[in-house]
Design an enzyme around this catalytic site. Structure first.
Site, short mmCIF file in Angstrom:
data_model
loop_
_atom_site.label_atom_id
_atom_site.label_comp_id
_atom_site.label_asym_id
_atom_site.label_seq_id
_atom_site.Cartn_x
_atom_site.Cartn_y
_atom_site.Cartn_z
N ARG A 16 0.82 -1.22 0.00
CA ARG A 16 0.00 0.00 0.00
C ARG A 16 0.85 1.27 0.00
O ARG A 16 0.52 2.26 0.64
CB ARG A 16 -0.95 0.00 1.21
N GLU A 17 1.96 1.23 -0.75
CA GLU A 17 2.86 2.38 -0.76
C GLU A 17 2.15 3.66 -1.23
O GLU A 17 2.39 4.74 -0.68
CB GLU A 17 4.06 2.12 -1.69
N LEU A 18 1.29 3.52 -2.24
CA LEU A 18 0.63 4.72 -2.77
C LEU A 18 -0.28 5.36 -1.72
O LEU A 18 -0.31 6.57 -1.55
CB LEU A 18 -0.17 4.38 -4.03
N LYS A 19 -1.00 4.50 -1.02
CA LYS A 19 -1.89 4.99 0.03
C LYS A 19 -1.12 5.83 1.04
O LYS A 19 -1.49 6.95 1.37
CB LYS A 19 -2.55 3.80 0.72
N CYS A 671 -28.27 -1.47 6.04
CA CYS A 671 -27.95 -0.09 5.70
C CYS A 671 -28.51 0.19 4.30
O CYS A 671 -28.73 -0.74 3.54
CB CYS A 671 -26.45 0.11 5.66
N GLU A 693 -31.72 1.80 7.52
CA GLU A 693 -31.27 3.19 7.30
C GLU A 693 -32.24 3.91 6.38
O GLU A 693 -32.44 3.52 5.24
CB GLU A 693 -29.88 3.18 6.67
N HIS A 722 -24.08 9.26 10.26
CA HIS A 722 -22.85 9.55 9.53
C HIS A 722 -22.36 10.96 9.78
O HIS A 722 -21.31 11.35 9.30
CB HIS A 722 -23.05 9.31 8.04
N CYS A 754 -27.85 3.53 12.01
CA CYS A 754 -26.79 2.53 11.88
C CYS A 754 -25.99 2.54 13.18
O CYS A 754 -26.34 3.27 14.11
CB CYS A 754 -25.91 2.89 10.67
N1 GLN Z 1 -24.10 -3.86 14.56
C1 GLN Z 1 -23.25 -3.12 13.68
C2 GLN Z 1 -22.85 -1.82 14.35
O1 GLN Z 1 -23.63 -1.27 15.04
C3 GLN Z 1 -23.91 -2.83 12.36
C4 GLN Z 1 -23.00 -2.10 11.42
C5 GLN Z 1 -23.53 -1.90 10.02
O2 GLN Z 1 -24.70 -1.88 9.80
N2 GLN Z 1 -22.69 -1.75 9.05
O3 GLN Z 1 -21.78 -1.31 14.17
ZN ZN Z 2 -25.95 -0.07 9.21
#
Ligand code: GLN
Ligand code: ZN
Length: 784
Positions: A16-19, A671, A693, A722, A754
């Site tokens: 992963r040198e570029l990263k 999700c 989600e 998020h 999430c």
């Molecule tokens: N149970 C996982 C969390 O809460 C669910 C993660 C996900 O939906 N990607 O992190």
């Molecule tokens: Zn999720």
């Protein structure tokens, strides 16, 4: 002679040198020149590996600092105008800003490249998008490779795939009305625009885009290039007739360039388009014969170059070279020099080099001998080339070795466990069905759960703080004892429980502090999984993932989560929810063995998880969530294959809770709310509660509920995890009111979107407080 070539090479380097260089550059720790120099070194190595393995061309243009579709946006001048950049004179910093955003503009959106885990930057097409050719990216790499003495084959994604993968932004109907310049049409189209039935599409940009492609390809050809590879992977999708029809137009135009064109398809069969493809005025065609070997039959009478993609480009397994030669030799008879050989697709999707996996070689020598990463695949191609060009005997030793590996894999006791096969074969007919229908189960569940109206819960994880990560790192290094590590995790669990009690949440979680990653954690505890040290593949830009390797029959030797959940439950009188990752997600985010069907592997994982579910139940954890965030992304590229996938994916999920009591409540979580087209399959999972989600799309999913009555309990996420932003009470109330219009109040849950592991504690508590406050108010209103 048989020509061999590859479609594309991994960009990030063996380690992963570029990263790392890019990240240092972004932190201003190295200069632009240093980054450019490193990239040059990486490209040189990539080309050397190809030419050392006697490839007839090295691929150029495939190397990118971020993404090849972003490079194409620059090359065609189609970068989003909102950035205000000049695509003809784009600086490296501006290039990265397009990919990562800046203080004024959000980054170009990313999405999955077909059914891979690679993400490309989605072109933004407006009705008035203007294109302008800039072939610098390709020309520079061509010159560089030529200067190093290589014969080159530039690689570029074709105009139809480029347009297809883009998104229409702005108002398409209005704009064509303006062009039409008459009032009646304007009015009509404006109405269409409002009802979002635009008559125009990005395909209308083709007349403007095509000359720009012509110009780019002419410039490339002028560099002294015999062949160009043009990728049109959309041919493996279900294409609307107007897109298919455009192929004729496009390739008739492009055939005027001086270089020969190899049209590359991959990721699926293009057999249904065989007549169209054979008639195109291109000079060669590449087929993915790993994903769909049967399509070869439709092309054996092709009278131009046929590039047979025979080495798996998306997985890590060593090829069975003898078997491949059995297919290629008769083909060689027919096609002669017109037969080319290649990996099935770009090697971008496989890790770089098996040679550096010294630990794996030592600990699992058998498994090591069954694997091939990019460099090994390029070598395999070379062996095939020698066998076809000279004869099999010329590579006897290598074929012997390949046979030996195939044999040892086929007969390995480590992989094939009779008890797993038997258990799967002898499952009772209704193993994947709950004892009673949901309507009866939920009564029994409610009887002991005793939850208020609109029960509240979270998705599982709580903030993964630096301390947690540091403790894990120290434990892995041996600097922290197992006991100390576990105590640190227990302390974290206690904290998470106390905070949830303070918030007054109804169904608690333990917070998943002990988990590094939701798939890796289970992979490490299940049998049949292995891990590599450098098996990285690019996910997007500088981000790579290192998927576990599922190499053998899957079993669960001992309980994986029970003690953590039990400990968490011992701290509280509230209900504790157990937390597992589901079989489809584990499958989807791993490298999967290719010697048995994926569906069988998935069911094996489901059955192994059911052992855990029953142990949890026995330990008194009677609300259990089995996460399946990846179920949607597993959908096959062609719709006709969806039914079969959804059937075995659903069965695997249901198997993971086989045998539970009616009063045990199974939750699942997904999700991305783009489920409208597969809602019946989601309902067929028969989870008692699904959390999903929806907040980012303003509960768009719920529209589908007007037509389809989702039968079980559901918790549409009420805020976006998020973002650190704390939602207002009004926002959450608005979303809940919206949900209540289509979900009966008795079946509605309240939860975030999430898991919370990427958030900080401060905002997490503030966000959950708002969620609880709104819920409590609403409960009073609903009872009144
Ligand atoms: N149970 C996982 C969390 O809460 C669910 C993660 C996900 O939906 N990607 O992190
Ligand atoms: Zn999720």
């Amino acid at each position: 002679m048989t020509t061999s070539h590859i479609l594309g090479f991994p960009r990030v380097g063996a380690k992963r040198e570029l990263k790392f260089a890019e990240e240092r550059y972004w932190r201003k720790e190295i200069t632009e020149q240093e980054l450019l120099d490193l990239a040059k070194t990486l490209r040189e190595k990539n080309w050397q590996y190809q030419s050392q393995a006697n490839a007839d061309f090295v691929s150029v243009g495939d190397f990118t600092f971020y993404d090849h579709i972003l490079d194409l946006q620059v090359a065609t001048g189609a970068i989003p105008a909102r950035f205000g950049f000049d695509s003809q004179n784009l600086t490296l910093d501006q290039y990265f800003q397009l990919a990562r955003g800046n203080k004024d503009q959000f980054a170009i959106e990313m999405t999955k490249w077909f059914d891979t885990n690679y993400h490309y930057l989605v072109p933004e097409f407006h009705p008035n998008t203007e294109f302008k050719a800039n072939a610098t990216h390709y020309v520079n790499q061509i010159r560089e490779a030529k200067a190093a003495g290589h014969t080159v084959k530039p690689v570029i994604v074709g105009p139809l795939t480029f347009l297809f993968l883009g998104k229409e932004k702005g108002n398409w109907a209005i704009s064509s009305a303006e062009k039409a310049n008459d009032k009646a049409t304007t009015a009509k189209l404006a109405i269409q625009a409002i009802s979002q039935k635009s008559t125009n599409t990005r395909l209308d940009l083709l007349p403007q885009l095509l000359p720009v492609y012509q110009e780019i390809l002419t410039t490339i050809s002028a560099e002294g290039v015999e062949w160009v590879q043009i990728d049109e992977p959309i041919l493996a999708l279900d294409l609307a007739p107007e897109w298919l029809a455009a192929f004729e137009t496009v390739y008739s135009k492009l055939s005027s360039i001086n270089a020969k064109i190899l049209l590359a398809t991959y990721f699926g069969s293009v057999a249904e388009h065989a007549p169209l493809l054979k008639a195109l005025p291109v000079d060669g065609l590449h087929l993915d014969l790993v994903r769909s070997p049967e399509q070869l039959a439709s092309f054996t009478d092709y009278h131009k170059v046929l590039s047979a993609g025979v080495i798996e480009g998306r997985n890590i397994w060593r090829a069975n070279l003898t078997q491949i030669l059995d297919v290629l030799e008769p083909l060689k008879e027919k096609l002669g020099e017109r037969l080319w050989i290649a990996p099935s697709c770009s090697l971008l999707h496989t890790p770089f080099d098996l040679n550096i996996e010294t630990q794996l070689k030592e600990n699992k020598p058998d498994l090591y001998s069954w694997l091939a990463f990019t460099r090994q695949k390029v070598e395999e191609l070379n062996i095939l080339k020698q066998a076809l060009t000279n004869c099999r005997a010329s590579v006897n030793a290598q074929l012997e070795e390949s046979n030996k590996a195939a044999e040892s894999r086929a007969n390995s006791k480590v992989i094939h466990k009779a008890e797993v096969t038997e258990r799967l074969a002898n499952l009772p007919a209704n193993a994947d069905q709950r004892q009673s229908p949901f309507a009866e189960r939920i009564v029994k569940q409610n009887a002991w759960l005793n939850l208020p109206l609109l029960p509240t819960t979270t998705i599982g994880s709580f903030p993964q703080t630096n301390e947690i990560r540091q403790a894990r790192a120290a434990f892995k290094k041996g600097a922290l004892s197992l006991e100390d590590y576990e105590n640190a995790m227990k302390k974290e669990i206690e904290l998470v429980v106390r905070e949830q009690e303070k918030l007054d949440l109804d169904v608690l979680v333990h917070g998943e502090a002990e988990r590094n990653d939701m798939v890796e954690y289970f992979g490490e505890l299940l049998d049949g999984f292995a891990f590599t040290k450098f098996g990285w593949v690019q996910s997007y830009g500088s981000r790579c993932v290192k998927p576990p390797v599922i190499y053998g029959d899957v079993t669960r030797p001992k309980p994986m989560t029970v003690r953590w959940s039990q400990y968490a439950q011992s701290l509280t009188s509230k209900v504790m929810k157990g937390m597992l990752t589901g079989p489809v997600t584990i499958l989807q985010w791993s490298f999967v063995r290719n010697d048995i069907p994926r569906s069988t592997v998935c069911k094996q994982i489901g059955v192994a998880l059911s052992d855990e579910v029953l142990d949890l139940e026995r330990a008194g954890i009677k609300v259990i969530q089995i996460d399946e965030p990846a179920i949607r992304e597993g959908l096959p590229l062609k719709r006709s294959d969806w039914g079969n996938y959804l059937q075995w994916a659903g069965e695997s999920f249901r198997l993971s809770s086989m045998g539970v009591q009616d009063d045990t409540q199974i939750h699942t979580h997904m999700c991305y709310s783009e489920f409208n087209d597969i809602l019946p399959a989601i309902a067929a999972l028969d989870a008692d509660v699904i959390t999903i989600e929806t907040s980012r799309s303003d509960m768009e999913l719920l529209n589908a509920f007007i037509d389809f009555h989702y039968p079980n309990d559901i918790g549409p996420g009420v805020y976006d995890i998020h973002s650190p932003r704390v939602p207002t009470e009004e926002e959450i109330a608005h979303l809940l009111q919206k949900a209540l219009k289509v979900v009966p109040k008795e079946r509605l849950w309240v939860n975030p979107d999430c898991g919370l592991k990427t958030r900080g504690w401060k905002e997490t508590l503030e966000q959950l407080e708002v969620m609880m406050k709104v819920t409590k108010k609403l409960r009073v209103e609903l009872k009144a």
